[in-house]
Design an enzyme around this catalytic site. Sequence first.
Site, short mmCIF file in Angstrom:
data_model
loop_
_atom_site.label_atom_id
_atom_site.label_comp_id
_atom_site.label_asym_id
_atom_site.label_seq_id
_atom_site.Cartn_x
_atom_site.Cartn_y
_atom_site.Cartn_z
N TYR A 1 49.27 27.35 26.01
CA TYR A 1 50.49 28.08 25.67
C TYR A 1 51.58 27.17 25.10
O TYR A 1 52.54 27.66 24.52
CB TYR A 1 51.00 28.83 26.90
CG TYR A 1 50.13 30.01 27.26
CD1 TYR A 1 49.76 30.95 26.30
CD2 TYR A 1 49.66 30.19 28.56
CE1 TYR A 1 48.95 32.02 26.62
CE2 TYR A 1 48.84 31.27 28.89
CZ TYR A 1 48.50 32.18 27.91
OH TYR A 1 47.70 33.24 28.23
N GLY B 1 48.64 44.73 33.99
CA GLY B 1 48.42 45.11 35.39
C GLY B 1 46.98 45.33 35.77
O GLY B 1 46.70 45.97 36.79
N LYS B 2 46.04 44.77 35.02
CA LYS B 2 44.63 45.05 35.31
C LYS B 2 44.15 44.45 36.63
O LYS B 2 43.40 45.09 37.36
CB LYS B 2 43.74 44.58 34.16
CG LYS B 2 43.87 43.15 33.74
CD LYS B 2 42.97 42.86 32.54
CE LYS B 2 43.17 41.45 32.03
NZ LYS B 2 44.47 41.30 31.35
N THR B 3 44.61 43.25 36.96
CA THR B 3 44.16 42.64 38.21
C THR B 3 44.73 43.38 39.42
O THR B 3 44.01 43.62 40.40
CB THR B 3 44.57 41.16 38.26
OG1 THR B 3 43.99 40.47 37.15
CG2 THR B 3 44.10 40.51 39.56
N THR B 4 45.98 43.78 39.33
CA THR B 4 46.59 44.55 40.42
C THR B 4 45.84 45.85 40.65
O THR B 4 45.53 46.22 41.79
CB THR B 4 48.07 44.85 40.09
OG1 THR B 4 48.79 43.63 39.98
CG2 THR B 4 48.70 45.71 41.19
N ILE C 1 47.24 40.85 28.43
CA ILE C 1 47.96 40.07 29.44
C ILE C 1 49.22 40.81 29.88
O ILE C 1 49.99 41.29 29.05
CB ILE C 1 48.35 38.69 28.87
CG1 ILE C 1 47.10 37.90 28.49
CG2 ILE C 1 49.19 37.90 29.87
CD1 ILE C 1 47.40 36.67 27.66
N GLY C 2 49.39 40.93 31.19
CA GLY C 2 50.61 41.53 31.73
C GLY C 2 50.56 43.02 31.94
O GLY C 2 51.52 43.60 32.45
N GLY D 1 42.59 45.31 29.63
CA GLY D 1 43.85 45.44 28.94
C GLY D 1 44.46 44.08 28.67
O GLY D 1 44.00 43.07 29.21
N ASP E 1 38.01 42.92 36.86
CA ASP E 1 39.19 42.98 36.00
C ASP E 1 38.93 42.35 34.63
O ASP E 1 39.85 41.89 33.96
CB ASP E 1 40.40 42.30 36.68
CG ASP E 1 40.27 40.79 36.74
OD1 ASP E 1 39.15 40.25 36.55
OD2 ASP E 1 41.30 40.11 36.99
#
Length: 212
Positions: free
Chosen positions: A49, A18-21, A15-16, A13, A87
């Site tokens: 960035y 929640g895939k790593t969590t 950025i942001g 998914g 992830d």
Amino acid sequence: MGLERYRYIVVEGPIGVGKTTLARKLAERLESNLLLEDPDAIPFLPKFYQDMQRYALPTQLSFLFQRVEQVESLTQIDLFGGQTVADFLFDKDPLFAELILSDDEFRLYADIYRHLRVRAATPDLVIYLQADVDTLISRVQSRSRDYEAKIPDGYLRRLTERYSRFFYDYTEAPVLSVNTENLNLAGNSDDFQLLLDRIAGMRSAREYFNKA
């Protein structure tokens, strides 16, 4: 058959989302191997960035090299059996390249990708996490990485659209698309159990989970 049938699970998914969590929680619950991307190990990312045009190519190539090493380590893990949760999906690497690189840079990237590309294992299941762009922006801003505060909203919007198109056409593995707008997978054990039950109950190659 429950979650044990999935030997290799990928959480993906934008950025942001929640895939790593989620990958960490799944690996803990399944007592499985865990493969995580390490954006903090990419020295160009904070600069990217701030100046995307200048640092797009070294950032993209750094992620590519890291993902190749991760995929190779997955092959070694498989020798010892057990489940694995990751992830990232290696096949999505060009998604970012197409988004951020100029035409000339992308041709160079494509040549390197073609020569480096290992035979990545096909996941038994991909969990594709989705969220509205405003939700992603809020989640990114709440994290502790200072450089992520500089991510342009337009970049997140374009990235989210690319993910949608990518998984619309993706057929290499079963995909469970999960709307995370009403799910608290990080802090709500009931929501996490709902997702586990939904995964265990999958019967087709493409399904959706949306908590009302």
